[in-house]
Design an enzyme around this catalytic site. Sequence first.
Site, mmCIF file in Angstrom:
data_model
loop_
_atom_site.group_PDB
_atom_site.id
_atom_site.type_symbol
_atom_site.label_atom_id
_atom_site.label_comp_id
_atom_site.label_asym_id
_atom_site.label_seq_id
_atom_site.Cartn_x
_atom_site.Cartn_y
_atom_site.Cartn_z
ATOM 1 N N ARG A 103 0.883 -1.173 0.000
ATOM 2 C CA ARG A 103 0.000 0.000 0.000
ATOM 3 C C ARG A 103 0.911 1.211 0.000
ATOM 4 N NH1 ARG A 103 -5.536 1.419 3.131
ATOM 5 N NH2 ARG A 103 -6.224 0.035 1.492
ATOM 6 N N HIS A 117 -6.867 0.885 -7.050
ATOM 7 C CA HIS A 117 -7.185 0.001 -5.923
ATOM 8 C C HIS A 117 -7.847 -1.269 -6.510
ATOM 9 C CE1 HIS A 117 -7.714 -1.320 -1.959
ATOM 10 N NE2 HIS A 117 -8.567 -0.441 -1.484
ATOM 11 N N GLN A 123 -9.968 -3.825 -4.485
ATOM 12 C CA GLN A 123 -11.281 -3.268 -4.157
ATOM 13 C C GLN A 123 -12.231 -3.418 -5.346
ATOM 14 O OE1 GLN A 123 -12.220 -1.638 -1.037
ATOM 15 N NE2 GLN A 123 -14.149 -2.137 -2.004
ATOM 16 N N ASP A 166 -17.081 7.388 -2.643
ATOM 17 C CA ASP A 166 -15.884 7.216 -1.813
ATOM 18 C C ASP A 166 -15.594 8.562 -1.148
ATOM 19 O OD1 ASP A 166 -13.523 6.273 -0.673
ATOM 20 O OD2 ASP A 166 -12.345 6.461 -2.517
ATOM 21 N N CYS A 183 -16.410 1.774 -0.630
ATOM 22 C CA CYS A 183 -15.265 0.929 -0.290
ATOM 23 C C CYS A 183 -14.945 0.975 1.200
ATOM 24 C CB CYS A 183 -14.050 1.351 -1.100
ATOM 25 S SG CYS A 183 -13.594 3.074 -0.811
ATOM 26 N N ARG A 213 -13.874 -8.654 0.411
ATOM 27 C CA ARG A 213 -12.439 -8.405 0.227
ATOM 28 C C ARG A 213 -11.655 -9.674 0.558
ATOM 29 N NH1 ARG A 213 -10.370 -3.193 0.433
ATOM 30 N NH2 ARG A 213 -8.418 -4.257 -0.058
HETATM 31 N N1 CP Z 1 -11.444 -0.189 1.433
HETATM 32 C C1 CP Z 1 -10.233 -0.251 1.976
HETATM 33 O O1 CP Z 1 -9.220 -0.486 1.308
HETATM 34 O O2 CP Z 1 -10.211 -0.082 3.327
HETATM 35 P P1 CP Z 1 -8.889 0.150 4.217
HETATM 36 O O3 CP Z 1 -8.300 1.441 3.802
HETATM 37 O O4 CP Z 1 -9.408 0.159 5.626
HETATM 38 O O5 CP Z 1 -7.958 -0.984 3.973
HETATM 39 N N1 NVA Z 2 -9.740 6.828 -1.942
HETATM 40 C C1 NVA Z 2 -9.452 6.366 -0.600
HETATM 41 C C2 NVA Z 2 -9.712 4.894 -0.510
HETATM 42 C C3 NVA Z 2 -9.477 4.275 0.836
HETATM 43 C C4 NVA Z 2 -9.738 2.805 0.823
HETATM 44 C C5 NVA Z 2 -7.998 6.693 -0.256
HETATM 45 O O1 NVA Z 2 -7.129 6.507 -1.117
HETATM 46 O O2 NVA Z 2 -7.737 7.146 0.855
#
Ligand code: CP
Ligand code: NVA
Length: 304
Positions: A101, A128, A131, A223, A263, A291
Amino acid sequence: MKRDFLALQDFTPDEILLLLELTKKIKAGKKATKPVLKGKSIGLLFQKSSNRTRVSFEVGIYQLGGNCIYLGPKEIKIGEREAVSDVSNTLSRYLDGIVARTYTHQTVVDLAKYAKIPVINGLSDLTHPCQALTDIFTIKEHFGTLKNKTVAYVGDGNNVCNSLLIGCSKIGIDMNVATPKGYEVATDIVDNAKKNAKKSGAKLLFTLLPEEAVKGADVIYTDTWVSMGQEDETKERLKVFQSFQVNKNLMKLAQKNCVFMHCLPAHRGQEVTDEIMDGSNSIIFDQAENRLHTQKAIMTFLFK
Ligand code: CP
Ligand code: NVA
């Protein structure tokens, strides 16, 4: 040759459909016990916070017989304490796979480039994909089919939107995207989506009006207005996105049985009201659960 899972654009429609089928079997318990990760260690290299991605990967790795090592923002300090290539080469000597990440998408691309082991993108500033695959699985699970379904995304043209758009356009799901001016989906993502749609037959609509996007939609998706890494822009974004809230009035314009998806994490009272989050048409926790099953399918595919 190792295979990575960085973006849905790298996968053929048939591969995406195969992953959806595999997810279904895994969720039904038919493949759940195949320990494809027995004797293997997977590192979770996270520069940002996470609930769902971290926990579902840790549980999924355990359920597939593997060992998980969480490497949070303070541990490796990728690109800061050490060059990405050095991190990648070193971890390849210990681990069998990496879930990353990252802030910039280039970091996950570079990690994969230098790693001798599969790298899974657990969210970057651009995409992502875990997701999006989960979201498409959840839509199919809910409606029993993906045929003649329209997904409306309302909000920021961000990583979650990008991957959903690529996934839908690859396999022929119609998608409408409403964003404020200046927050549209990046041009190269739109170009890829349009190319995909030409092949799959998906109809795509890009608009600045949420009301236009949700008309006739089977799914309304939103989102956060402020993604991780954009905290400095919070004040401006909260102003710009005001009219993009998913609420009762917006839901009313969609199909009667339209579902709400997010998400998560959600900012209740900003991009969505409590009423919609907790309403009977909300399938957000099915999404969150899925997920786990989807990522087990991805790992089964990569480590088979
Ligand atoms: N949707 C998602 O990726 O959640 P987190 O940021 O909590 O992992
Ligand atoms: N768009 C958000 C998604 C989190 C799962 C971010 O990148 O923070």
